[in-house]
Design a protein around this motif. Structure first.
Motif, mmCIF file in Angstrom:
data_model
loop_
_atom_site.group_PDB
_atom_site.id
_atom_site.type_symbol
_atom_site.label_atom_id
_atom_site.label_comp_id
_atom_site.label_asym_id
_atom_site.label_seq_id
_atom_site.Cartn_x
_atom_site.Cartn_y
_atom_site.Cartn_z
ATOM 1 N N MET A 1 107.273 -0.941 25.086
ATOM 2 C CA MET A 1 107.244 -2.306 25.613
ATOM 3 C C MET A 1 105.809 -2.752 25.851
ATOM 4 N N ALA A 2 105.475 -3.958 25.389
ATOM 5 C CA ALA A 2 104.127 -4.495 25.579
ATOM 6 C C ALA A 2 104.066 -5.262 26.900
ATOM 7 N N TYR A 3 103.066 -4.984 27.672
ATOM 8 C CA TYR A 3 102.881 -5.668 28.954
ATOM 9 C C TYR A 3 101.760 -6.695 28.826
ATOM 10 N N SER A 4 101.981 -7.850 29.407
ATOM 11 C CA SER A 4 100.980 -8.909 29.342
ATOM 12 C C SER A 4 99.844 -8.627 30.313
ATOM 13 N N GLU A 5 98.754 -9.311 30.102
ATOM 14 C CA GLU A 5 97.628 -9.220 31.036
ATOM 15 C C GLU A 5 98.070 -9.708 32.409
ATOM 16 N N LEU A 6 97.567 -9.058 33.459
ATOM 17 C CA LEU A 6 97.925 -9.438 34.821
ATOM 18 C C LEU A 6 97.530 -10.887 35.095
ATOM 19 N N ASN A 7 98.484 -11.661 35.591
ATOM 20 C CA ASN A 7 98.228 -13.075 35.866
ATOM 21 C C ASN A 7 99.054 -13.481 37.079
ATOM 22 N N THR A 8 98.513 -13.257 38.267
ATOM 23 C CA THR A 8 99.259 -13.527 39.498
ATOM 24 C C THR A 8 99.217 -15.014 39.831
ATOM 25 N N PRO A 9 100.267 -15.525 40.474
ATOM 26 C CA PRO A 9 100.272 -16.943 40.851
ATOM 27 C C PRO A 9 99.252 -17.224 41.958
ATOM 28 N N ILE A 10 98.780 -18.465 42.001
ATOM 29 C CA ILE A 10 97.869 -18.893 43.056
ATOM 30 C C ILE A 10 98.691 -19.202 44.306
#
Length: 420
Positions: A1-10
């Motif tokens: 499984m490919a995981y996306s770059e970490l991108n947390t909400p503001i």
């Protein structure tokens, strides 16, 4: 499984911790890693200790962080001082008094507790009389109790402890960096702070300080341990009652050797967290302690003005309110978790619920460190009003923001800056 770059909400984080991290601290955390015994790094360690003394308002030799969340500092101080059978007094006025009790019991203390109603604090004389009655080795007490939004006065307790030869250890996790805490003036023997609250540093370190009275206990225990020199002697001690510190990681005597001039290896230092703590402390001292305390107070006043103008009721005794946490009584018929969920999902604002007997009855709004800003106060008040209206609550529409703006305007006339 490919995981996306970490991108947390503001998020706008208005809880009693963790809070928003100052951008300057985040930048400091990207500084290249150094070896923990690199002279450049040990210089940083020395600077952190020096700055901690200033923030703690102490001349103590020992002021350094324990790697771990705030509980690590609490446990390190307690487990290094408590010996099996020691009497410990814990005054409880919220959730974290119960935590102190549990930690002390785990290390074999004979714990004596007194309790007062949540939302109140102790008259200091009541605690002093209990100290005389119990004759404990130490008293462990919370300064700012985030579960109830109350702050316990300490200025008389410390002086009494010194007279009665009792150690005073204080959990000031929620107050250091946002509220005046006078370690030396209040005769506090050991104090624990936290990074993730008023210092606006990520959770992961617990700054502590302690004086010669606690060091004397630590040194005595250390000498006893060194008296067991062979493995055969150590094996004889297995299963026997002894005064040794049971924790290796939290053994203050070993941490003292690590942070002291000997630099004896104990663990691998959390390099990036130390960078973060250094920058967080630098920001505090750059702002100035008195100015920082005043900033927390004025934003608290604006928040309270807005909440009350909206028609909401504060929880707890105002005379002992913790300036960095405001507790709000949930209006009758309103689902408290639905309100919190809508604030988060629709506005990106997080406020906190509470614990134990207060769970579901109050919300807790933190005004700490970098989160303690005018735009956050106004945004939170406006969003909360909108969400409560959507939940059918009776509020005084349009009053909250005007009251908060009036408070800021009044403060400005008193030569306060309300933009920070």
């Amino acid at each position: 499984m490919a995981y996306s770059e970490l991108n947390t909400p503001i998020r706008t984080i208005m809880t009693p911790g963790p809070v928003e991290v100052d951008p300057r601290v985040l930048r400091a955390m990207s500084t290249p890693i150094l070896g923990q015994f690199d002279p450049a790094f040990t210089t940083i360690m020395n600077e952190v200790m020096e700055m901690l003394r200033s923030v703690f308002q102490t001349t103590n030799e020992w002021a350094f962080p324990v790697d771990g969340t705030s509980r690590s500092g609490v446990e390190a101080l307690l487990c290094s001082v408590i010996e099996p059978g020691d009497k410990v007094l814990v005054p409880i006025f919220g959730r974290f008094g119960h935590l102190l009790t549990e930690i002390c019991e785990r290390y074999g203390a004979e714990v004596h507790t007194i309790e007062c109603t949540w939302g109140e604090v102790f008259d200091q004389q009541v605690i002093i009389e209990e100290i005389k009655k119990v004759s404990p080795k130490l008293i462990a007490i919370v300064h700012g109790e985030t579960s109830t939004g109350c702050m316990q006065p300490l200025d008389q307790i410390g002086a009494a402890c010194r007279t009665l030869d009792v150690l005073l250890i204080v959990d000031a996790v929620a107050s250091i960096g946002g509220v005046d805490v006078k370690v030396d003036e209040w005769f506090i023997d050991g104090l624990v702070g936290g990074t993730q609250k008023c210092l606006s540093v990520p959770s992961g370190m617990s700054p502590i300080t302690y004086n010669h009275r606690i060091e004397k206990v630590i040194t005595r225990r250390k000498k006893v341990e060194r008296g067991i020199s062979t493995e055969e002697d150590r094996q004889k001690e297995i299963g026997m009652s002894h005064p040794f510190v049971k924790s290796n990681y939290f053994d203050i005597s070993m941490l003292q050797d690590y942070w002291g001039p000997r630099r004896l290896n104990h663990h691998t230092e959390a390099t990036s967290m130390l960078y973060a703590l250094r920058e967080g402390l630098r920001i505090v001292l750059e702002e100035g302690l008195e100015s920082r305390f005043a900033r927390h107070k004025r934003h608290e006043e604006a928040l309270i003005s807005g909440l009350e103008a909206m028609g909401l009721e504060l929880y707890g005794n105002r005379d002992c309110k913790l300036p960095t946490v405001t507790c709000v009584t949930v209006p009758t018929g309103v689902d408290p978790e639905s309100v919190r969920s809508m604030l988060l999902n629709e506005f990106g604002i997080e406020i906190a619920s509470s614990f134990g007997p207060l769970h579901g009855k109050i919300w807790r709004i933190g005004t700490m460190g970098f989160s303690c800003r005018q735009e956050n106060i106004l945004f939170t008040l406006g969003a909360l009003e909108a969400v409560l209206i959507r939940h059918g609550a009776t509020v005084h529409t349009g009053k909250a923001l005007q009251a908060a703006l009036d408070a800021y305007s009044s403060q400005k006339k008193e030569n306060y800056s309300v933009t920070s």
